[in-house]
Enzyme design. Structure first.
Site, PDB file in Angstrom:
ATOM      1  N   ASP A   1       0.850  -1.197   0.000  1.00  0.00           N
ATOM      2  CA  ASP A   1       0.000   0.000   0.000  1.00  0.00           C
ATOM      3  C   ASP A   1       0.887   1.248   0.000  1.00  0.00           C
ATOM      4  OD1 ASP A   1      -2.169   1.912   0.656  1.00  0.00           O
ATOM      5  OD2 ASP A   1      -3.345   0.104   0.944  1.00  0.00           O
TER       6      ASP A   1
ATOM      7  N   HIS B   1       2.147   1.994  -3.257  1.00  0.00           N
ATOM      8  CA  HIS B   1       1.260   2.999  -3.841  1.00  0.00           C
ATOM      9  C   HIS B   1       1.848   4.410  -3.790  1.00  0.00           C
ATOM     10  CE1 HIS B   1      -2.521   0.243  -3.274  1.00  0.00           C
ATOM     11  NE2 HIS B   1      -1.566  -0.314  -4.001  1.00  0.00           N
TER      12      HIS B   1
END
Ligand SMILES: *[C@@H]1O[C@H](CO)[C@@H](O)[C@H](O)[C@H]1NC(C)=O
Ligand SMILES: *[C@@H]1O[C@H](CO)[C@@H](O)[C@H](O)[C@H]1NC(C)=O
Ligand SMILES: *[C@@H]1O[C@H](CO)[C@@H](O)[C@H](O)[C@H]1NC(C)=O
Ligand SMILES: *[C@@H]1O[C@H](CO)[C@@H](O)[C@H](O)[C@H]1NC(C)=O
Length: 397
Positions: free
Chosen positions: A222, A245
């Site tokens: 993430d 991310h």
């Protein structure tokens, strides 16, 4: 004669203990002396708690060191509470590996695995945290009923924290959370979880001021670093992110009354193969939050899908966004010397709010390529673009 000899021995013994336990410049609390076993089986949570209690109660004049020798220590949840500590300089020197129990349910239903709260002046030096999250990740992937998972290391309501040389692997959820803290220094941190692990943010900062993250490497499923409402004075330098991310401010603006994010610097970082490079993301909902004074400089993008993103239209499934417009005001954001490659045609996407257009967005020497062509820039509701080398396309239409 015998009596005076005995007296001598007593005095020496007394002085020995006195100096070791009371006058020692830097008392050390070895977790093995509190019942921990470095055998990878025994649950050492109580022993760590006891070592903490002793260090915390020690005289505040000199730093107290909790020492974790080499070896593998299994720990269930350990919550270190500093509210009654006398010592404001506790060093936790870790030469070993702290591992979650193999059954993910033991920590998986609590929010935090290792958590420090209401403490001033803790330094963690070295060590590896192994959240052993792979089985929980597999459980989630199989769509089974599984616990949400715990953050590996959290500091809450704490000041003057320093974390250096720490490695965190395979967390169940976030790796490191800094929440409601002042003056936190993270350096030489190594974080890794496989790309496909959900919600494994590397370092999450919320409601905190004065956080620096330097000389670190974060590979995760993430956000590399995420910042949530109430975050200010953040300094990130020399961090390598990917996979993951990217470095993200948001999501912000879910609630109407929300603290803003301000004074964030992200400098000399490399983002490789990430979904985003640097992103600011807000819900398309009414809010009086803001993002201001953000400075991105000298960033290298390597095959990043969306290198520069402002997205104020966030509203998955178009649910819960009554006006489809974000109230979060974004201003004074500088992108300077951002170079490298984009994995998609749109390298720069600045989609600001209709209700609160962005102001003071500066692009200076943004040189990104997609397949050896300059990337496109997509903009909406940016009031001012001060353009450096690339000509923003469609930006001022
Ligand atoms: C941390 O600093 C804040 C602001 O100065 C203060 O209100 C708070 O009590 C401090 N907390 C601790 C645990 O020292
Ligand atoms: C950090 O520690 C210093 C020295 O102990 C202290 O003066 C300062 O108030 C602390 N910072 C915060 C925010 O509590
Ligand atoms: C902004 O943050 C930096 C850390 O990156 C800090 O040194 C500086 O004092 C902050 N500026 C203000 C005005 O608080
Ligand atoms: C939605 O927008 C209308 C005007 O377009 C405004 O009057 C209203 O207050 C807004 N609602 C919210 C919840 O912001």
């Amino acid at each position: 004669m015998a009596i005076s000899r005995m007296f001598q021995i007593l005095v020496v013994t007394f002085l020995h203990y006195f100096s070791a336990s009371i006058l020692a410049a830097n008392p050390t609390y070895n977790v093995l002396s509190y019942g921990a076993k470095a055998d990878g089986k025994f649950d050492c949570a109580k022993a760590f708690q006891a070592a903490w209690g002793a260090a915390c109660a020690s005289a505040s004049a000199s730093p107290a060191t909790i020492y974790v020798p080499r070896g593998r220590y299994i720990l269930g949840n350990v919550h270190f509470d500093g509210s009654t500590c006398k010592n404001n300089a506790i060093i936790i020197q870790i030469d070993g590996i702290l591992s979650a129990p193999s059954n993910y349910n033991v920590i998986g239903n609590s929010v935090h695995w290792l958590m420090f709260k209401r403490i001033n002046g803790v330094s963690i030096r070295g060590g590896t945290l192994d959240g052993l999250g792979a089985n929980l990740c597999a459980c989630k992937a199989a769509g089974k009923k599984c616990p949400k998972g715990a953050t590996s290391l959290a500091f809450l309501n704490s000041n003057n924290t320093s974390i250096s040389g720490l490695t965190s692997i395979n967390s169940q959820m976030f790796h490191i959370v800094i929440h409601d803290c002042r003056d936190t220094k993270l350096q030489n941190i190594k974080i890794s979880t496989p790309d496909e692990s959900p919600n494994t943010d590397g370092i999450h900062i919320g409601l905190s001021s004065g956080v620096s993250v330097t000389n670190s490497r974060i590979a995760t499923g993430d956000d590399c670093i995420s910042m949530s409402p109430g975050t200010s004075n953040v300094f990130v330098q020399n961090v390598a992110c990917g996979p993951g991310h990217g470095i993200s401010i948001g999501s912000l603006g879910w609630v109407l009354n929300e603290a803003g994010v301000e004074n964030v610097t992200v400098k000399s970082c490399v983002l490789s193969g990430t979904q985003n490079g640097v992103r600011i993301k807000t819900w398309a909902r009414p809010s009086n939050g803001f993002v201001r004074i953000v400075h991105y400089e000298d960033l290298t993008m390597v095959n990043v899908k969306n290198p520069i993103v402002i997205d104020q239209n966030y509203c998955p499934n178009n649910k819960n966004c009554p006006n489809q417009s974000s109230g979060v005001k974004i201003s004074s954001v500088t992108y300077k010397d951002i170079h490298g490659t984009s994995a998609t045609e749109t390298g720069v996407s600045l989609k600001c709010s209709k209700a609160e257009p962005c102001t003071g967005i500066k692009l200076d020497k943004v040189m990104l390529n997609y397949k050896n062509q300059k990337v496109a820039t997509v903009c909406g509701n940016t009031v001012q673009i001060m353009d450096g080398v690339i000509k923003p396309l469609n930006c001022l239409s």
